[in-house]
Design a protein around this motif. Structure first.
Motif, mmCIF file in Angstrom:
data_model
loop_
_atom_site.group_PDB
_atom_site.id
_atom_site.type_symbol
_atom_site.label_atom_id
_atom_site.label_comp_id
_atom_site.label_asym_id
_atom_site.label_seq_id
_atom_site.Cartn_x
_atom_site.Cartn_y
_atom_site.Cartn_z
ATOM 1 N N TYR A 82 -32.384 145.288 -78.240
ATOM 2 C CA TYR A 82 -32.488 143.870 -78.572
ATOM 3 C C TYR A 82 -33.270 143.157 -77.479
ATOM 4 C CZ TYR A 82 -31.060 139.033 -79.472
ATOM 5 O OH TYR A 82 -31.058 137.687 -79.723
ATOM 6 N N VAL A 83 -34.215 142.326 -77.894
ATOM 7 C CA VAL A 83 -34.997 141.519 -76.959
ATOM 8 C C VAL A 83 -34.640 140.061 -77.184
ATOM 9 C CG1 VAL A 83 -37.301 140.849 -76.198
ATOM 10 C CG2 VAL A 83 -36.880 143.200 -76.984
ATOM 11 N N GLY A 84 -34.189 139.380 -76.135
ATOM 12 C CA GLY A 84 -33.789 137.994 -76.279
ATOM 13 C C GLY A 84 -33.996 137.214 -75.000
ATOM 14 N N LYS A 85 -33.841 135.900 -75.108
ATOM 15 C CA LYS A 85 -34.040 135.015 -73.965
ATOM 16 C C LYS A 85 -32.790 134.172 -73.764
ATOM 17 C CE LYS A 85 -37.879 132.378 -72.003
ATOM 18 N NZ LYS A 85 -39.235 131.842 -72.311
ATOM 19 N N ILE A 86 -32.277 134.156 -72.538
ATOM 20 C CA ILE A 86 -31.055 133.432 -72.227
ATOM 21 C C ILE A 86 -31.181 132.734 -70.878
ATOM 22 C CG2 ILE A 86 -29.461 134.836 -73.594
ATOM 23 C CD1 ILE A 86 -28.894 136.465 -71.084
ATOM 24 N N ALA A 87 -30.304 131.766 -70.679
ATOM 25 C CA ALA A 87 -30.272 131.052 -69.401
ATOM 26 C C ALA A 87 -29.205 131.671 -68.497
ATOM 27 C CB ALA A 87 -29.982 129.571 -69.643
ATOM 28 N N ASP A 88 -29.135 131.159 -67.276
ATOM 29 C CA ASP A 88 -28.150 131.651 -66.316
ATOM 30 C C ASP A 88 -26.884 130.793 -66.388
ATOM 31 O OD1 ASP A 88 -29.369 129.383 -65.378
ATOM 32 O OD2 ASP A 88 -29.567 130.087 -63.307
ATOM 33 N N ASP A 89 -26.285 130.756 -67.582
ATOM 34 C CA ASP A 89 -25.076 129.958 -67.775
ATOM 35 C C ASP A 89 -23.997 130.824 -68.413
ATOM 36 O OD1 ASP A 89 -26.123 130.273 -70.304
ATOM 37 O OD2 ASP A 89 -26.400 128.142 -70.714
ATOM 38 N N ALA A 90 -22.858 130.215 -68.699
ATOM 39 C CA ALA A 90 -21.727 130.970 -69.242
ATOM 40 C C ALA A 90 -22.060 131.576 -70.602
ATOM 41 C CB ALA A 90 -20.507 130.055 -69.355
ATOM 42 N N ALA A 91 -22.789 130.819 -71.437
ATOM 43 C CA ALA A 91 -23.150 131.334 -72.759
ATOM 44 C C ALA A 91 -24.078 132.539 -72.639
ATOM 45 C CB ALA A 91 -23.817 130.229 -73.584
ATOM 46 N N GLY A 92 -25.001 132.475 -71.700
ATOM 47 C CA GLY A 92 -25.903 133.599 -71.486
ATOM 48 C C GLY A 92 -25.160 134.827 -70.991
ATOM 49 N N GLU A 93 -24.218 134.614 -70.072
ATOM 50 C CA GLU A 93 -23.425 135.729 -69.543
ATOM 51 C C GLU A 93 -22.566 136.350 -70.647
ATOM 52 O OE1 GLU A 93 -22.187 138.601 -67.035
ATOM 53 O OE2 GLU A 93 -23.822 137.150 -66.760
ATOM 54 N N PHE A 94 -22.051 135.505 -71.528
ATOM 55 C CA PHE A 94 -21.250 136.016 -72.640
ATOM 56 C C PHE A 94 -22.091 136.921 -73.538
ATOM 57 C CE2 PHE A 94 -19.784 135.554 -77.069
ATOM 58 C CZ PHE A 94 -18.489 136.052 -76.945
ATOM 59 N N GLN A 95 -23.332 136.511 -73.812
ATOM 60 C CA GLN A 95 -24.214 137.345 -74.636
ATOM 61 C C GLN A 95 -24.486 138.683 -73.952
ATOM 62 O OE1 GLN A 95 -27.624 135.367 -76.626
ATOM 63 N NE2 GLN A 95 -26.828 133.462 -75.764
ATOM 64 N N ARG A 96 -24.735 138.640 -72.648
ATOM 65 C CA ARG A 96 -24.962 139.883 -71.906
ATOM 66 C C ARG A 96 -23.759 140.828 -72.041
ATOM 67 N NH1 ARG A 96 -29.048 139.849 -67.977
ATOM 68 N NH2 ARG A 96 -29.944 137.800 -67.503
ATOM 69 N N GLU A 97 -22.588 140.266 -71.822
ATOM 70 C CA GLU A 97 -21.374 141.081 -71.835
ATOM 71 C C GLU A 97 -21.112 141.673 -73.212
ATOM 72 O OE1 GLU A 97 -18.366 138.467 -70.433
ATOM 73 O OE2 GLU A 97 -18.991 138.589 -68.321
ATOM 74 N N GLU A 98 -21.311 140.852 -74.256
ATOM 75 C CA GLU A 98 -21.038 141.338 -75.606
ATOM 76 C C GLU A 98 -21.976 142.466 -76.010
ATOM 77 O OE1 GLU A 98 -18.663 140.482 -78.294
ATOM 78 O OE2 GLU A 98 -17.788 140.274 -76.293
ATOM 79 N N MET A 99 -23.247 142.330 -75.714
ATOM 80 C CA MET A 99 -24.199 143.375 -76.086
ATOM 81 C C MET A 99 -23.952 144.647 -75.287
ATOM 82 S SD MET A 99 -25.818 142.066 -78.550
ATOM 83 C CE MET A 99 -27.523 142.347 -78.989
ATOM 84 N N ALA A 100 -23.576 144.489 -74.020
ATOM 85 C CA ALA A 100 -23.243 145.657 -73.210
ATOM 86 C C ALA A 100 -21.997 146.341 -73.748
ATOM 87 C CB ALA A 100 -23.048 145.245 -71.756
#
Length: 286
Positions: free
Chosen positions: A17-35
């Protein structure tokens, strides 16, 4: 598209998956879920901005949802963010019609690599026509063909899009009534599956993931559409965009034994429309 990738991963495919996120809680949540789901990711970081977020309102009676979402323009994926090596070697590419310039570059690279491209389209965003030039399998919302062509009749708009953009297949999802597809010679109607819908959020993403799965597994078109409709229907029986990504066995059981919806189009209407579209297509070629 993230949910489509999660579904494919749960069904045993290797996905990226290729995506763009910020350095905030929502971005970290996306990182964690995909991992957590085992999805390989290529994240483009946008520090100092806000990751995309949404509030979803669900009708308790019908399960239909309304999405209220907010997206900072700086989170948009841009062509310069992409790397060709992320696509090279893939067996298929799934794109949507949101960040159309970036999606068009990715789809063009895929075409050059002879990688089939599946497209998910719901709105006529700027540049979507350029993207469609590189899409092999266009799966749209029920309303998208009219937005693109001005034609209200799907039996006319789907062949027009197919002819103009030279797709291998064009289809429109019909909500609880299933899916209608045109392959250049015939219409294929797949009635939906009757389930108790709790939340329709994510049904489209799961459908696209299932279509991709069927394509890569070499399923026949009718089987692919049934698999996709069944997977999407089962996801609607629980709350959340990934509320119930069913197992392959559960999907197959519903596909074989589940009650079906009424037909959105009569067989005679499909046959006559196919005959007309084929004649018009022949005249266009000449």
């Amino acid at each position: 598209m993230a949910s489509a990738m999660v579904a494919c991963r749960r069904w045993g495919l290797r996905v990226r998956y290729v995506g763009k996120i910020a350095d905030d809680a929502a971005g970290e949540f996306q990182r964690e879920e995909m991992a957590r789901e085992g999805v390989e990711t290529n994240w483009i970081n946008a520090p100092g901005y806000m990751s995309q977020s949404a509030f979803i309102l669900v009708d308790e009676k019908s399960g239909e949802r309304t999405v209220l979402w907010k997206r900072d323009p700086s989170i948009a994926l841009r062509p310069k963010d992409l790397r060709r090596e992320w696509i090279r070697g893939a067996r298929a590419l799934l794109v949507d019609g949101h960040d159309t310039a970036a999606a068009t570059r990715a789809a063009r690279w895929a075409r050059e690599e002879r990688i089939p491209v599946v497209g998910d389209f719901d709105n006529r965003y700027p540049g979507v026509e350029a993207l469609l030039e590189y899409v092999d399998f266009a799966i749209t919302s029920e309303d998208f063909p009219e937005r693109l062509t001005g034609e209200t009749d799907l039996l006319k708009s789907l062949p027009r899009i197919f002819s103009k953009f030279k797709c291998h297949l064009i289809g429109a999802t019909l909500g609880p009534l299933g899916m209608l597809a045109w392959d250049g010679a015939r219409f294929v109607l797949c009635p939906g599956f009757r389930v108790k819908a709790v939340d329709t959020t994510g049904a489209g993403d799961i459908f696209h993931g299932a279509f991709l799965y069927g394509l890569l597994r070499g399923m026949a078109l009718e089987e692919t559409l049934e698999f996709s409709c069944a997977a999407a229907a089962l996801n609607c029986t629980a709350v959340g965009a990934r509320g119930r990504i069913a197992t392959l066995a559960e999907i197959e059981n519903l596909r074989r034994h589940g009650a079906r919806s009424e037909r959105a189009f009569a067989s005679k209407a499909l046959t006559e429309a196919a005959r007309t579209a084929t004649r018009q297509g022949a005249r266009t070629v000449k």
